[in-house]
Design a protein around this motif. Structure first.
Motif, short mmCIF file in Angstrom:
data_model
loop_
_atom_site.label_atom_id
_atom_site.label_comp_id
_atom_site.label_asym_id
_atom_site.label_seq_id
_atom_site.Cartn_x
_atom_site.Cartn_y
_atom_site.Cartn_z
N GLU A 50 40.62 34.43 37.72
CA GLU A 50 39.65 34.33 37.14
C GLU A 50 38.65 35.67 37.52
O GLU A 50 37.73 35.62 36.62
CB GLU A 50 39.31 33.09 37.31
CG GLU A 50 40.44 31.50 36.68
CD GLU A 50 40.10 30.24 37.34
OE1 GLU A 50 40.65 29.99 38.40
OE2 GLU A 50 38.92 30.14 36.61
N VAL A 51 38.64 35.87 39.13
CA VAL A 51 37.50 36.77 39.45
C VAL A 51 37.91 37.86 38.79
O VAL A 51 36.33 38.52 38.22
CB VAL A 51 37.09 36.53 40.75
CG1 VAL A 51 36.19 37.62 41.38
CG2 VAL A 51 36.54 34.73 41.46
N ALA A 52 38.55 38.55 38.44
CA ALA A 52 38.85 39.35 38.81
C ALA A 52 38.41 39.61 36.54
O ALA A 52 38.10 40.82 36.06
CB ALA A 52 40.37 39.88 38.66
N HIS A 53 38.86 38.74 36.32
CA HIS A 53 38.37 38.57 35.21
C HIS A 53 37.13 38.82 34.35
O HIS A 53 36.55 38.92 33.70
CB HIS A 53 38.89 37.39 34.02
CG HIS A 53 39.16 37.48 32.61
ND1 HIS A 53 38.11 37.11 31.75
CD2 HIS A 53 39.95 37.46 31.58
CE1 HIS A 53 38.14 37.15 30.46
NE2 HIS A 53 39.80 37.06 30.70
N LEU A 54 36.83 37.88 35.38
CA LEU A 54 34.70 37.78 35.51
C LEU A 54 34.76 39.16 35.35
O LEU A 54 33.91 39.57 34.62
CB LEU A 54 34.68 37.02 36.49
CG LEU A 54 32.97 36.80 36.58
CD1 LEU A 54 32.13 36.24 35.57
CD2 LEU A 54 32.19 35.58 38.40
N LEU A 55 34.65 40.08 36.69
CA LEU A 55 34.54 40.98 37.06
C LEU A 55 34.74 42.45 35.77
O LEU A 55 34.03 42.57 35.05
CB LEU A 55 34.79 41.51 38.59
CG LEU A 55 34.80 40.89 38.85
CD1 LEU A 55 34.87 41.10 40.21
CD2 LEU A 55 32.93 40.78 39.64
N LEU A 56 36.42 42.49 35.71
CA LEU A 56 36.45 43.72 34.39
C LEU A 56 36.34 42.67 33.16
O LEU A 56 36.22 43.96 32.05
CB LEU A 56 38.26 43.41 34.38
CG LEU A 56 37.62 44.29 36.24
CD1 LEU A 56 40.22 44.05 35.97
CD2 LEU A 56 37.54 45.78 36.11
N LYS A 57 36.19 41.66 32.78
CA LYS A 57 36.11 40.95 30.65
C LYS A 57 34.39 40.33 30.92
O LYS A 57 34.41 40.98 29.63
CB LYS A 57 36.94 40.86 30.74
CG LYS A 57 38.44 41.40 31.28
CD LYS A 57 40.22 40.21 30.35
CE LYS A 57 41.14 41.90 31.32
NZ LYS A 57 40.83 42.49 30.91
N GLN A 63 41.50 28.39 29.78
CA GLN A 63 43.00 28.28 31.06
C GLN A 63 43.34 29.59 29.29
O GLN A 63 43.84 30.17 30.56
CB GLN A 63 43.19 26.98 30.29
CG GLN A 63 44.22 26.84 30.92
CD GLN A 63 43.93 26.88 32.04
OE1 GLN A 63 43.86 25.82 32.98
NE2 GLN A 63 45.37 27.66 32.83
N ALA A 64 43.58 29.09 28.26
CA ALA A 64 44.43 30.29 27.11
C ALA A 64 44.02 31.48 27.71
O ALA A 64 45.12 32.01 28.44
CB ALA A 64 44.14 30.01 25.62
N GLU A 65 42.72 31.88 27.80
CA GLU A 65 42.69 33.11 28.87
C GLU A 65 43.27 33.47 30.05
O GLU A 65 43.70 35.38 30.26
CB GLU A 65 41.30 33.87 28.36
CG GLU A 65 40.74 33.82 27.04
CD GLU A 65 39.18 34.10 26.63
OE1 GLU A 65 38.42 34.47 26.22
OE2 GLU A 65 38.31 33.69 28.00
N VAL A 70 47.51 36.38 33.23
CA VAL A 70 47.68 36.13 34.35
C VAL A 70 49.37 36.47 33.71
O VAL A 70 50.03 37.46 34.37
CB VAL A 70 48.32 34.71 34.94
CG1 VAL A 70 49.66 34.76 35.75
CG2 VAL A 70 47.08 34.92 35.80
N GLY A 71 49.77 36.30 32.50
CA GLY A 71 51.00 36.83 32.02
C GLY A 71 50.94 38.29 32.02
O GLY A 71 52.49 39.24 32.41
N LYS A 72 49.82 38.81 30.90
CA LYS A 72 49.93 40.16 31.52
C LYS A 72 50.56 41.56 32.32
O LYS A 72 51.06 42.43 33.30
CB LYS A 72 48.53 40.79 30.69
CG LYS A 72 48.34 42.44 30.88
CD LYS A 72 46.83 42.81 29.92
CE LYS A 72 47.22 43.83 30.01
NZ LYS A 72 45.47 44.36 29.80
#
Ligand SMILES: CC(=O)SCCNC(=O)CCNC(=O)[C@H](O)C(C)(C)COP(=O)(O)OP(=O)(O)OC[C@H]1O[C@@H](n2cnc3c(N)ncnc32)[C@H](O)[C@@H]1OP(=O)(O)O
Ligand SMILES: O=C([O-])CC(=O)C(=O)O
Length: 375
Positions: A50-57, A63-65, A70-72
């Protein structure tokens, strides 16, 4: 609330070298936020992904994202055959940070970033593959086994431990890895991140940026301090011995690794968090030496010098209690900080001017070149 540290002197201290929306460090002395979220809350409530998503995106995922992300990442853990072959040629006594640097350099030749439109996917690939690179090399060079890296663990931390040990980690170890990766993910214009931004400012590719950052993180004044701290504390058999040795080191004006910080004034907010987990792990393994030794070092350094533990110090004992070899401590830092590095590369590219400071010249005055016989 602690006052902000007075920042002056060499090393560009206190000079703004650009702007960022990613992180605040020590704004009020000891705070740390990622895109406005306090590090304590992040470490308690969310996953590293979630933190990686926060920083990178840009935002925490729904939840869906998160499920999709994680699947990717899971699909990006496999190593190209050519990279495996290179890793197999690197000797067991190589420095693991050199292995990571070489691994990303080779990946850059195999999966070269062709345009900045690819940067998001490239960053995800780096995030997913770095644990595979270090664990594949480690297990091949030390145990003679060719491990499968495309495992289905839901978290980066569990994936790392699973590859290292050949079995899924306990819930406690998975949790501590998650917290640790969150704590190490981002820290504004630290040396390794600034390296990435300088490289990005020339419009270079993302593998070059990250390769340079790994080199900067390797040093013991930066990420290498967690290993240096471990090398120091494991020599001592009791808290009293640690106190005597620390006092002797201070008298010799030695640097004590894992203490002090360029920006924070009287504490590093990450320390209290990882210290708690180190204590839990100490109880888990029945430790009666290393944790008390670490606590005594902290007490003596504050009492004698008003120097405090930075993020690295209690990471040393925490990783040790999880059975992680010391030489892999700083590579774990890479597996986390790659998120911050890449987010800064994106930010630099989005508002770029080549980073090119000036220097104060202190060399000789202008002079003619003497003939070689007259030198
Ligand atoms: C994740 C990370 O990268 S966190 C940093 C990890 N690095 C370490 O733990 C290495 C040990 N620490 C250090 O070398 C330094 O504290 C750094 C590199 C982190 C920061 O350096 P600076 O900003 O130059 O430190 P700062 O200006 O606060 O130093 C003030 C004084 O304390 C001393 N000092 C700072 N840290 C330490 C230390 N760990 N041990 C002994 N003395 C220290 C300095 O030598 C300086 O003394 P002086 O005034 O007599 O020259
Ligand atoms: O900010 C710094 O100079 C070093 C640091 O703590 C980090 O990079 O995590």
């Amino acid at each position: 609330m602690a006052e902000a540290k007075k920042l002056t002197g060499a090393g560009l201290r206190g000079q703004s070298a650009g702007s960022t929306a990613l992180c605040t460090v020590g704004k009020t002395g000891s705070g740390l936020t990622y895109r406005g979220y306090d590090i304590h809350e992040l470490a308690e409530k969310v996953s590293f992904e979630e933190v990686a998503h926060l920083l990178l995106k840009g935002e925490l995922p729904t939840q869906a994202e998160l499920d999709a992300y994680v699947g990717k990442l899971k699909t990006l853990r496999a190593l190209p055959q050519a990279l495996k072959e290179v890793l197999e040629r690197i000797p067991a006594d190589a420095h693991p940070m050199d292995v990571m640097r070489a691994g990303i350099a080779v990946l850059g030749t195999l999966e070269t970033e062709q345009s900045f439109a690819e940067q998001g996917d490239q960053a995800d690939r780096l995030l997913a593959i770095l644990p595979s690179i270090i664990c594949y090399w480690y297990r091949f060079s030390h145990d003679g086994v060719r491990i499968e890296t495309a495992l289905d663990d839901d978290s980066t931390g569990s994936h790392f431990l699973h590859m290292l040990r050949g079995e899924k980690p306990s819930a406690l170890h998975a949790k501590v890895m998650n917290v640790s990766l969150i704590l190490y993910a981002e820290h504004e214009f630290n040396a390794s991140t600034f390296t990435a931004r300088v490289c990005a400012s020339t419009l270079s590719d993302i593998h070059s940026c990250v390769t340079g950052s790994i080199g900067s993180l390797r040093g013991p004044l930066h990420g290498g301090a967690n290993e240096a701290a471990m090398d120091m504390i494991e020599q001592w058999q009791s808290a009293d011995e640690a106190e005597r040795e620390i006092l002797a080191m201070l008298a010799r004006k030695d640097k004590i690794m894992g203490f002090g910080h360029a920006i924070y004034s009287e504490s590093d907010p990450r320390n209290g968090i990882i210290k708690q987990w180190s204590e839990k792990l100490a109880q888990d393994v029945g430790d009666t030496v290393l944790y008390p030794v670490s606590v005594r070092c902290e007490e003596v350094m504050w009492r004698e010098k008003k120097l405090f533990c930075n993020a690295d110090f209690f990471h040393a004992s925490a990783y040790h209690f999880m059975g992680i070899p010391t030489k892999l401590f700083t590579p774990i830092f890479v597996c986390s900080r790659v998120t911050g590095w890449c987010a800064h590369v994106f930010e630099q590219r989005a508002n770029n001017r080549i980073i090119r400071p000036s220097a104060d010249y202190v060399g000789p005055d202008a002079r003619p070149v003497p003939a070689i016989t007259e030198r």
